[in-house]
Motif scaffolding. Structure first.
Motif, short mmCIF file in Angstrom:
data_model
loop_
_atom_site.label_atom_id
_atom_site.label_comp_id
_atom_site.label_asym_id
_atom_site.label_seq_id
_atom_site.Cartn_x
_atom_site.Cartn_y
_atom_site.Cartn_z
N ALA A 1 0.81 -1.22 0.00
CA ALA A 1 0.00 0.00 0.00
C ALA A 1 0.84 1.27 0.00
CB ALA A 1 -0.93 0.00 1.20
N GLY A 2 2.04 1.21 0.53
CA GLY A 2 2.87 2.42 0.60
C GLY A 2 3.90 2.54 -0.50
N ASP A 3 3.79 1.71 -1.56
CA ASP A 3 4.81 1.70 -2.60
C ASP A 3 4.69 2.88 -3.56
OD1 ASP A 3 5.63 -0.62 -1.46
OD2 ASP A 3 5.14 -1.92 -3.14
N GLY A 4 3.55 3.55 -3.57
CA GLY A 4 3.37 4.67 -4.48
C GLY A 4 3.21 4.26 -5.93
N LYS A 5 2.79 3.03 -6.18
CA LYS A 5 2.63 2.53 -7.54
C LYS A 5 1.18 2.10 -7.78
CE LYS A 5 7.32 0.59 -7.74
NZ LYS A 5 8.10 -0.68 -7.93
N ARG A 6 0.85 1.96 -9.05
CA ARG A 6 -0.44 1.37 -9.43
C ARG A 6 -0.15 -0.08 -9.84
NH1 ARG A 6 -4.09 4.02 -13.41
NH2 ARG A 6 -5.75 3.56 -11.91
N LEU A 7 -0.61 -1.01 -9.03
CA LEU A 7 -0.27 -2.42 -9.21
C LEU A 7 -1.53 -3.26 -9.37
CD1 LEU A 7 2.39 -2.64 -6.34
CD2 LEU A 7 2.85 -2.42 -8.80
N ALA A 8 -1.39 -4.36 -10.09
CA ALA A 8 -2.48 -5.32 -10.26
C ALA A 8 -1.91 -6.72 -10.08
CB ALA A 8 -3.12 -5.19 -11.64
N PHE A 9 -2.27 -7.35 -8.99
CA PHE A 9 -1.80 -8.70 -8.67
C PHE A 9 -2.82 -9.70 -9.22
CE2 PHE A 9 -0.18 -5.76 -5.53
CZ PHE A 9 1.18 -6.05 -5.51
N ILE A 10 -2.35 -10.65 -10.04
CA ILE A 10 -3.25 -11.51 -10.81
C ILE A 10 -3.03 -12.97 -10.42
CG2 ILE A 10 -3.91 -12.25 -13.13
CD1 ILE A 10 -2.80 -9.51 -14.10
N ALA A 11 -4.13 -13.65 -10.09
CA ALA A 11 -4.07 -15.07 -9.72
C ALA A 11 -5.19 -15.81 -10.44
CB ALA A 11 -4.20 -15.24 -8.21
N GLY A 12 -4.84 -16.83 -11.20
CA GLY A 12 -5.83 -17.64 -11.89
C GLY A 12 -5.83 -19.05 -11.36
N GLY A 13 -6.94 -19.73 -11.53
CA GLY A 13 -7.03 -21.11 -11.08
C GLY A 13 -8.43 -21.45 -10.63
N GLU A 14 -8.54 -22.32 -9.65
CA GLU A 14 -9.85 -22.73 -9.16
C GLU A 14 -9.74 -23.08 -7.68
OE1 GLU A 14 -12.57 -25.07 -11.63
OE2 GLU A 14 -12.55 -26.55 -10.02
N THR A 15 -10.33 -22.25 -6.85
CA THR A 15 -10.33 -22.51 -5.42
C THR A 15 -11.46 -23.47 -5.06
OG1 THR A 15 -11.73 -20.57 -5.00
CG2 THR A 15 -9.34 -20.25 -4.91
N VAL A 16 -11.52 -23.86 -3.81
CA VAL A 16 -12.58 -24.76 -3.35
C VAL A 16 -13.25 -24.14 -2.13
CG1 VAL A 16 -11.46 -26.84 -4.24
CG2 VAL A 16 -11.00 -26.10 -1.89
N VAL A 17 -14.46 -24.57 -1.88
CA VAL A 17 -15.22 -24.13 -0.71
C VAL A 17 -15.67 -25.35 0.07
CG1 VAL A 17 -17.33 -22.99 0.08
CG2 VAL A 17 -16.02 -21.99 -1.80
N HIS A 18 -15.42 -25.35 1.36
CA HIS A 18 -15.96 -26.39 2.22
C HIS A 18 -17.31 -25.89 2.73
CE1 HIS A 18 -15.66 -29.93 4.84
NE2 HIS A 18 -16.36 -29.20 5.70
N VAL A 19 -18.38 -26.49 2.24
CA VAL A 19 -19.73 -26.00 2.55
C VAL A 19 -20.17 -26.54 3.91
CG1 VAL A 19 -22.13 -25.92 1.82
CG2 VAL A 19 -20.30 -25.89 0.11
#
Length: 425
Positions: A292-310
């Motif tokens: 948050a304090g880096d002074g940059k405009r950043l976009a962190f990208i993560a692809g895949g498939e998470t799971v949910v324990h219902v």
């Protein structure tokens, strides 16, 4: 809600999904398709089946018959020479069973000079099914696997042994005709035998692995189902050739291009995200706060498939749960937002593709008397996000190449801690 960040998120989502539609990818794959001179039949199964089939018929000019089976709401018109069916997902239903029977009838009695163009996409495990056990038992097993937190490979290792079309058995039904399979991948690493449970692919999994999955998740199985888990699947299919077209890597690359076009520096994290949805949301929130304090405009990208324990009785999907779980971690952080979407336009049993949160979301929820932890316990991310305008709704997209989550940070804004964030500690 931060309208500037929400607008950027919507533009990234639109551009990313548009880049992975199967039309051009199917046409490219068909450059290698050489019919043997007899009949050419088409069978398409999965969430992207209708769009793949339309692209194929447009490219070929005609087929001698065809069957499409896709998710409810995903048929978008007639295709010449092709019968289109809609069925249940993620739990198979009678409409899916009936549509699969139509496909099997279509390929009965084929000769070696005939060709079957088989178009496969994610969701096919539920949609393309001839159960070898009573349909109600298969539905129950599917529901319990979905609720257990089992990943897609574990689920398909079991489901392909309970099916008359999965694990290479559909290709056997087409023999001696040649099968040309075009696959839109929705599984990390593109394992052909696991995408839609591999109806036209030799099965690399074993009976021992299937039984181990059943043991791991405490599945209650009838004697018939347990016996099927001990029956081996085809290991060789000489009548099949396959082309993979489209994957989560392309989805992440498209997101990165649009992020850069909007002035963010894209930071690819992974295209193999495969943990609990709420853990992924918490992690991405931590990444945003770290930078948050880096002074940059950043976009962190993560692809895949998470799971949910219902464990609860709420409404939602893995992408909505991922987004909601990030809200406490970025509470009060100006210029920070996160979204996660399913490329098929549907997330769990909902009409939303995913969810969006930013530094103002937690305060907005609390102002409405909603508790994030309680919503997550009940797996009720849909209603929580709906209350604060955090749902991402695209409608069915016609493609399916996993999910993408993007954490945006406009570091040019001074970071600030609000009372909403301080109240957490």
């Amino acid at each position: 809600m931060d309208q500037k960040l929400r607008g950027d998120a919507d533009r990234i989502i639109s551009a990313s999904l548009g880049a992975v539609l199967p039309d051009e990818a199917v046409r490219r794959a068909l450059e290698d398709f050489r019919p043997a001179g007899g009949r050419t039949l088409l069978v398409a199964a999965g969430k992207a089946a209708w769009r793949m089939a339309r692209a194929a018929v447009d490219a070929l000019g005609h087929v001698d018959g065809g069957v499409v089976v896709t998710k409810y709401g995903h048929v978008m018109g007639e295709i010449p020479g092709v019968r289109c069916h809609e069925a249940g997902h993620p739990v198979p239903d009678e409409n899916g069973f009936a549509a699969t029977e139509r496909a099997l009838e279509l390929v009965e009695g084929l000769r070696s000079e005939d060709s079957v163009l088989f178009l496969l996409s994610g969701g096919g495990s539920a949609l393309f099914e001839r159960p070898l056990i009573p349909g109600e038992e298969l539905q129950d097993i599917t529901k319990r696997l979905l609720a257990s937190g089992a990943d897609i490979v574990e689920m398909n290792t079991v489901r392909k042994r309970l099916s008359g079309v999965k694990g290479g058995r559909f290709a056997l039904a087409c023999a001696p005709a040649r099968v040309f399979s075009v696959v839109l991948s929705d599984i990390l690493g593109d394992p052909l035998d696991m995408i839609a449970s591999g109806p036209a692919c030799p099965d690399a999994s074993t009976c021992a692995q299937a039984l181990a999955v059943a043991e791991k998740y405490g599945l209650r199985l009838s004697d018939g189902a347990r016996a099927l888990l001990g029956r081996e699947t085809p290991k060789e299919l000489p009548n099949v050739s396959t082309r993979i077209t489209g994957s989560v890597r392309e989805l992440c690359a498209a997101a990165a291009r649009q992020c850069r076009a909007l002035g963010y520096e894209p930071v690819p994290l992974t295209d193999r995200l495969c943990c609990e949805a709420r853990e992924a949301g918490s992690f991405l929130a931590s990444v945003l706060r770290t930078h948050a304090g880096d002074g940059k405009r950043l976009a962190f990208i993560a692809g895949g498939e998470t799971v949910v324990h219902v464990a609860g009785r709420g409404l939602g999907g893995r992408n909505q749960e991922l987004a909601l779980a990030a809200a406490p971690g970025i509470a009060g952080l100006e210029g920070a937002a996160l979204f996660s979407v399913g490329s098929d336009g549907t997330d769990g049993p909902t009409d939303a593709a995913g969810g969006y949160v930013d530094g103002e979301t937690l305060a907005a929820l609390e102002a409405r008397g909603l508790d994030v932890c309680a919503a997550l316990r009940e797996n009720d991310a849909y209603h929580a996000l709906e209350a604060v305008g955090g749902l991402v709704v695209t409608g069915p997209t016609g493609t399916n190449v996993n999910d993408v989550a993007v954490a945006l940070l406009d570091g040019r804004r001074p970071p600030a801690e609000t009372a909403a964030r301080r109240a957490l500690f």
